[in-house]
Design a protein around this motif. Structure first.
Motif, PDB file in Angstrom:
ATOM      1  N   GLU A   1       0.816  -1.209   0.000  1.00 25.61           N
ATOM      2  CA  GLU A   1       0.000   0.000   0.000  1.00 25.61           C
ATOM      3  C   GLU A   1       0.853   1.263   0.000  1.00 25.61           C
ATOM      4  O   GLU A   1       0.458   2.292  -0.546  1.00 25.61           O
ATOM      5  N   VAL A   2       2.058   1.191   0.592  1.00 27.48           N
ATOM      6  CA  VAL A   2       2.907   2.387   0.661  1.00 27.48           C
ATOM      7  C   VAL A   2       4.071   2.356  -0.332  1.00 27.48           C
ATOM      8  O   VAL A   2       4.865   3.286  -0.382  1.00 27.48           O
ATOM      9  N   TYR A   3       4.174   1.277  -1.122  1.00 27.36           N
ATOM     10  CA  TYR A   3       5.303   1.180  -2.055  1.00 27.36           C
ATOM     11  C   TYR A   3       4.830   0.595  -3.385  1.00 27.36           C
ATOM     12  O   TYR A   3       4.382  -0.544  -3.440  1.00 27.36           O
ATOM     13  N   GLU A   4       4.944   1.392  -4.435  1.00 25.16           N
ATOM     14  CA  GLU A   4       4.633   0.902  -5.776  1.00 25.16           C
ATOM     15  C   GLU A   4       5.940   0.658  -6.524  1.00 25.16           C
ATOM     16  O   GLU A   4       6.787   1.553  -6.585  1.00 25.16           O
TER      17      GLU A   4
ATOM     18  N   PRO B   1       8.935  -4.077   0.400  1.00 28.04           N
ATOM     19  CA  PRO B   1       9.985  -3.681   1.338  1.00 28.04           C
ATOM     20  C   PRO B   1       9.490  -3.633   2.774  1.00 28.04           C
ATOM     21  O   PRO B   1      10.282  -3.602   3.704  1.00 28.04           O
ATOM     22  N   ASP B   2       8.170  -3.631   2.937  1.00 28.37           N
ATOM     23  CA  ASP B   2       7.568  -3.657   4.266  1.00 28.37           C
ATOM     24  C   ASP B   2       6.515  -4.761   4.265  1.00 28.37           C
ATOM     25  O   ASP B   2       6.192  -5.319   3.225  1.00 28.37           O
ATOM     26  N   ALA B   3       5.978  -5.072   5.424  1.00 24.74           N
ATOM     27  CA  ALA B   3       5.005  -6.159   5.525  1.00 24.74           C
ATOM     28  C   ALA B   3       3.725  -5.812   4.780  1.00 24.74           C
ATOM     29  O   ALA B   3       3.153  -4.739   4.997  1.00 24.74           O
ATOM     30  N   PRO B   4       3.255  -6.699   3.896  1.00 29.33           N
ATOM     31  CA  PRO B   4       1.988  -6.438   3.208  1.00 29.33           C
ATOM     32  C   PRO B   4       0.822  -6.481   4.189  1.00 29.33           C
ATOM     33  O   PRO B   4       0.871  -7.206   5.180  1.00 29.33           O
ATOM     34  N   ASP B   5      -0.227  -5.709   3.874  1.00 28.78           N
ATOM     35  CA  ASP B   5      -1.399  -5.737   4.758  1.00 28.78           C
ATOM     36  C   ASP B   5      -2.206  -7.014   4.511  1.00 28.78           C
ATOM     37  O   ASP B   5      -1.983  -7.749   3.551  1.00 28.78           O
TER      38      ASP B   5
ATOM     39  N   GLY C   1      11.507  -8.887  -1.428  1.00 32.49           N
ATOM     40  CA  GLY C   1      11.310  -7.882  -0.384  1.00 32.49           C
ATOM     41  C   GLY C   1      12.099  -8.156   0.864  1.00 32.49           C
ATOM     42  O   GLY C   1      13.201  -8.705   0.822  1.00 32.49           O
ATOM     43  N   SER C   2      11.505  -7.800   1.993  1.00 33.05           N
ATOM     44  CA  SER C   2      12.215  -7.825   3.271  1.00 33.05           C
ATOM     45  C   SER C   2      12.218  -9.201   3.922  1.00 33.05           C
ATOM     46  O   SER C   2      12.806  -9.380   4.980  1.00 33.05           O
ATOM     47  N   GLY C   3      11.539 -10.170   3.311  1.00 36.15           N
ATOM     48  CA  GLY C   3      11.490 -11.503   3.909  1.00 36.15           C
ATOM     49  C   GLY C   3      10.332 -11.669   4.865  1.00 36.15           C
ATOM     50  O   GLY C   3      10.431 -12.430   5.830  1.00 36.15           O
ATOM     51  N   ASP C   4       9.215 -10.985   4.572  1.00 38.69           N
ATOM     52  CA  ASP C   4       8.035 -11.127   5.423  1.00 38.69           C
ATOM     53  C   ASP C   4       7.601 -12.590   5.458  1.00 38.69           C
ATOM     54  O   ASP C   4       7.422 -13.223   4.420  1.00 38.69           O
ATOM     55  N   ARG C   5       7.444 -13.130   6.655  1.00 37.96           N
ATOM     56  CA  ARG C   5       7.177 -14.561   6.819  1.00 37.96           C
ATOM     57  C   ARG C   5       5.868 -14.988   6.161  1.00 37.96           C
ATOM     58  O   ARG C   5       5.799 -16.025   5.504  1.00 37.96           O
TER      59      ARG C   5
END
Length: 200
Positions: free
Chosen positions: A46-49, A107-111, A132-136
């Motif tokens: 939502e914050v990164y396209e 780059p950040d956790a998806p919602d 991305g950042s490796g969101d589990r």
């Protein structure tokens, strides 16, 4: 980033995991998209396209002669007056089916809403890749993931450059089939049996 800068970057990163890791990820992306004639969906959070990656993939598709690599950028918010190629909303992920590939750059956790759509796309048969950042949670939904930890010297933008460059340069060669061999043989026979050109 042009080919010379990518080559220099790879030289600097020689001996690290990154040249190999980005090439492997690019190979997975390519082998998922090319056999199906395209169908690459690209979405961020939502914050990164991922505008930058979309532009580089378009360039690589043109330079490598593989238009299948051209992505459809899926956006969280579409504004009135946005051109058609920038007006694909999240509903497109819900419509994803077998043969399509969904690349999520996070780059950040998806919602939770995006994760739910990614889950539905995977269940419908789409191939899911994550960068991305490796969101589990996102990695668990992905067929292939490339994590860029925050404690490394590389940032996500640089890794995106390496991935897009490798995606284009590793284009699969056209398979040599018996039919192509016959075409070449036929052309050779025509050349050998045709009369010499008339000289004026």
């Amino acid at each position: 980033m042009d080919a010379v800068r990518v080559a220099l970057l790879r030289e600097v990163l020689a001996g690290t995991e990154w040249p190999g890791a980005t090439r492997r990820f690019a190979g997975t992306l390519r082998s998922s998209v090319l056999p199906h004639g395209g169908g690459l969906l690209l979405v961020g959070t939502e914050v990164y396209e991922p505008w930058h990656l979309a532009a580089h993939l378009v360039d690589e598709a043109a330079w490598s002669g593989t238009p299948e690599l051209t992505p459809t950028l899926v956006r969280h918010r579409i504004l009135p007056g946005d051109p058609a190629h920038l007006s694909t909303g999240l509903g497109r992920i819900e419509a994803a089916r077998r043969g399509e590939t969904l690349l999520v750059v996070a780059p950040d956790a998806p919602d939770a809403g995006l994760l739910s759509r990614v889950h539905d796309a995977r269940r419908a048969g789409a191939t899911v890749l994550a960068l991305g950042s490796g969101d589990r949670d996102l990695d668990a939904l992905s067929h292939e993931a490339l994590a860029v930890p925050t404690d490394t010297d590389l940032d996500l933008d640089t890794v995106q450059h390496l991935v897009s460059a490798a995606t284009g340069e590793n284009a699969l060669p056209t398979p040599r089939t018996r039919h192509r061999f016959r075409d070449r043989l036929s052309r050779l026979a025509d050349q050998l049996t045709s009369p010499p050109p008339t000289r004026w």
